[in-house]
Design a protein around this motif. Sequence first.
Motif, PDB file in Angstrom:
ATOM      1  N   ASP A 118     -15.739 -17.550   9.552  1.00 26.37           N
ATOM      2  CA  ASP A 118     -15.383 -18.563  10.231  1.00 26.37           C
ATOM      3  C   ASP A 118     -14.190 -18.304  11.461  1.00 26.37           C
ATOM      4  O   ASP A 118     -14.097 -18.703  12.534  1.00 26.37           O
ATOM      5  CB  ASP A 118     -15.236 -19.942   9.607  1.00 26.37           C
ATOM      6  CG  ASP A 118     -16.353 -20.383   9.022  1.00 26.37           C
ATOM      7  OD1 ASP A 118     -17.691 -19.906   9.558  1.00 26.37           O
ATOM      8  OD2 ASP A 118     -16.423 -21.236   8.053  1.00 26.37           O
ATOM      9  N   ALA A 119     -13.288 -17.928  10.705  1.00 28.57           N
ATOM     10  CA  ALA A 119     -12.140 -17.609  11.427  1.00 28.57           C
ATOM     11  C   ALA A 119     -12.285 -16.460  12.422  1.00 28.57           C
ATOM     12  O   ALA A 119     -11.919 -16.378  13.639  1.00 28.57           O
ATOM     13  CB  ALA A 119     -10.934 -17.198  10.526  1.00 28.57           C
ATOM     14  N   GLU A 121     -15.296 -16.023  14.133  1.00 29.90           N
ATOM     15  CA  GLU A 121     -15.989 -16.492  15.318  1.00 29.90           C
ATOM     16  C   GLU A 121     -15.050 -17.423  16.076  1.00 29.90           C
ATOM     17  O   GLU A 121     -15.195 -17.301  17.196  1.00 29.90           O
ATOM     18  CB  GLU A 121     -17.036 -17.429  14.453  1.00 29.90           C
ATOM     19  CG  GLU A 121     -18.346 -16.652  14.174  1.00 29.90           C
ATOM     20  CD  GLU A 121     -18.996 -16.015  15.436  1.00 29.90           C
ATOM     21  OE1 GLU A 121     -18.894 -16.575  16.643  1.00 29.90           O
ATOM     22  OE2 GLU A 121     -19.130 -15.077  15.319  1.00 29.90           O
ATOM     23  N   SER A 122     -14.052 -17.931  15.490  1.00 26.91           N
ATOM     24  CA  SER A 122     -12.957 -18.793  16.563  1.00 26.91           C
ATOM     25  C   SER A 122     -12.311 -18.052  17.282  1.00 26.91           C
ATOM     26  O   SER A 122     -12.039 -18.073  18.403  1.00 26.91           O
ATOM     27  CB  SER A 122     -12.059 -19.649  15.442  1.00 26.91           C
ATOM     28  OG  SER A 122     -12.834 -20.687  14.850  1.00 26.91           O
ATOM     29  N   ALA A 126     -12.383 -17.665  21.285  1.00 29.14           N
ATOM     30  CA  ALA A 126     -11.200 -18.083  22.203  1.00 29.14           C
ATOM     31  C   ALA A 126     -10.870 -16.834  23.201  1.00 29.14           C
ATOM     32  O   ALA A 126     -10.636 -16.937  24.245  1.00 29.14           O
ATOM     33  CB  ALA A 126     -10.028 -18.122  21.225  1.00 29.14           C
TER      34      ALA A 126
END
Length: 132
Positions: A118-119, A121-122, A126
Motif C-alpha cells: 500500500d505504501a 503504491e502511494s 506520487a
Amino acid sequence: MVTTLQPHLPPLPLLRLRLASPGPLPRAIDGAWWPSSYDLPTELPRLLAGLPRAWGHITSVTVNGTTWTTAPGRMLVLNQVVRLHRATAVSAPHTICLVAPSRGRWDLLVVPPGTPPDAAESLMAAAAGVDN
C-alpha cells in the motif's frame, strides 16, 4: 516414446515501474521503480528491458553507493555495455539516474524493496503524478 522433463522455473517477478507522462517541462523525478531487492546485477536488466524504446539505449546508471549491494563498474545488459556509477552523496539516496546519450537523463525514485504494497503504491503514484 521418450518423455523429457523440463524443470519448472518460477516466473520472474513483475517489473514494478510507474513513469510520469511526458510534459513540456523537465521534472525532478520521472517516475518510480520498486525493485524486489538491492541486488543491482539482478534488478537492472529487468528495469532496462521494461523502459520505453523512446528513451534509447541507457549507457550509464548511477545509484546510491550505500544502498545497493556491490556491483561491477559495468555490465552487459541486453547485449549493450552499461556503465555503473555509485554516488556517495546523501542528497538523493533513493533514486537511480539513467542516461542515454543524445536522448536524455531520467531520474527514478527507488521504492525500497521491503516497503509494504500500500505504501509503495502511494509513493509510486506520487512520483509519477503531475505535481511531483
